[in-house]
Design a protein around this motif. Structure first.
Motif, PDB file in Angstrom:
ATOM      1  N   LEU A 260      45.837 141.483  24.760  1.00 15.92           N
ATOM      2  CA  LEU A 260      45.861 140.201  25.735  1.00 15.92           C
ATOM      3  C   LEU A 260      44.537 139.962  25.941  1.00 15.92           C
ATOM      4  N   HIS A 261      43.624 140.876  26.195  1.00 15.94           N
ATOM      5  CA  HIS A 261      42.067 140.535  26.500  1.00 15.94           C
ATOM      6  C   HIS A 261      41.447 139.737  25.364  1.00 15.94           C
ATOM      7  N   ILE A 262      41.724 140.433  24.336  1.00 12.44           N
ATOM      8  CA  ILE A 262      41.150 139.875  22.940  1.00 12.44           C
ATOM      9  C   ILE A 262      41.577 138.194  23.004  1.00 12.44           C
ATOM     10  N   ALA A 263      42.820 138.228  22.955  1.00 10.57           N
ATOM     11  CA  ALA A 263      43.705 136.606  22.698  1.00 10.57           C
ATOM     12  C   ALA A 263      42.852 135.765  23.966  1.00 10.57           C
ATOM     13  N   PHE A 264      42.683 136.250  25.124  1.00 10.40           N
ATOM     14  CA  PHE A 264      41.949 135.555  26.151  1.00 10.40           C
ATOM     15  C   PHE A 264      40.923 134.986  25.886  1.00 10.40           C
ATOM     16  N   VAL A 265      40.042 136.075  25.228  1.00  9.48           N
ATOM     17  CA  VAL A 265      38.584 135.728  25.002  1.00  9.48           C
ATOM     18  C   VAL A 265      38.332 134.794  23.902  1.00  9.48           C
ATOM     19  N   VAL A 266      39.079 135.278  22.946  1.00  8.36           N
ATOM     20  CA  VAL A 266      38.974 134.323  21.821  1.00  8.36           C
ATOM     21  C   VAL A 266      39.535 132.968  21.888  1.00  8.36           C
ATOM     22  N   PHE A 267      40.602 132.768  22.607  1.00 10.66           N
ATOM     23  CA  PHE A 267      40.965 131.335  22.754  1.00 10.66           C
ATOM     24  C   PHE A 267      40.648 130.927  23.984  1.00 10.66           C
ATOM     25  N   SER A 268      39.402 131.389  24.522  1.00  8.52           N
ATOM     26  CA  SER A 268      39.062 131.006  25.918  1.00  8.52           C
ATOM     27  C   SER A 268      39.838 130.746  26.947  1.00  8.52           C
ATOM     28  N   ALA A 269      40.391 131.334  27.541  1.00 10.36           N
ATOM     29  CA  ALA A 269      41.573 131.651  28.622  1.00 10.36           C
ATOM     30  C   ALA A 269      40.655 131.219  29.807  1.00 10.36           C
ATOM     31  N   ASN A 270      41.504 130.643  30.719  1.00  4.46           N
ATOM     32  CA  ASN A 270      40.774 130.099  32.093  1.00  4.46           C
ATOM     33  C   ASN A 270      40.598 131.518  32.758  1.00  4.46           C
ATOM     34  N   GLN A 271      39.270 131.845  33.025  1.00  2.92           N
ATOM     35  CA  GLN A 271      39.081 133.087  33.641  1.00  2.92           C
ATOM     36  C   GLN A 271      39.392 133.039  35.131  1.00  2.92           C
ATOM     37  N   ALA A 272      39.595 131.892  35.821  1.00  2.00           N
ATOM     38  CA  ALA A 272      39.852 131.768  37.158  1.00  2.00           C
ATOM     39  C   ALA A 272      41.569 132.132  37.525  1.00  2.00           C
ATOM     40  N   ASN A 273      42.431 132.067  36.373  1.00  2.00           N
ATOM     41  CA  ASN A 273      43.625 132.445  36.501  1.00  2.00           C
ATOM     42  C   ASN A 273      43.831 133.977  36.849  1.00  2.00           C
TER      43      ASN A 273
END
Length: 117
Positions: free
Chosen positions: A48-61
């Motif tokens: 999940l962390h990889i997916a959040f970083v690779v796809f530029s997830a909202n870090q404020a979420n």
């Protein structure tokens, strides 16, 4: 309901230790399953962390933030193993290796635990 007599109770006790082995087998099976599940959950958090970083997830979420914090702690020595210029590639490789190591180590440990009988 009546209680069984002494003869019936003694039949349930196995003097050869079979009951103890059966109980130990169940306990080791449960422990092995817990180890395998824990390793899988850790690998999922890292993925999940990889997916959040690779796809530029909202870090404020809050979900993204919490998963990223957990992954950071779980990746321990694998963080910054490789230092490519692109941060996304670094996270993909480093955290991906950590996830694979957790899965393999979890399966090996679970297999060793299951062999205890």
């Amino acid at each position: 309901m009546s209680r069984p007599g002494p003869a019936a109770r003694s039949e349930r006790r196995r003097p050869d230790g079979e009951g103890l082995r059966t109980g130990l087998g169940r306990a080791t099976g449960v422990l092995a399953t817990l180890v395998a599940v824990a390793a899988t959950v850790i690998a999922v958090v890292l993925a999940l962390h990889i997916a959040f970083v690779v796809f530029s997830a909202n870090q404020a979420n809050p979900i993204v933030h919490r998963v990223n914090d957990w992954a950071h702690g779980l990746a321990w020595e694998f963080r910054d193993m490789f230092t490519p210029k692109d941060r996304r590639v670094a996270v993909l490789v480093d955290y991906g290796i950590a996830a694979v190591v957790y899965l393999i180590a979890g399966r090996i440990v679970a297999g060793l635990i299951r062999r205890i009988r």
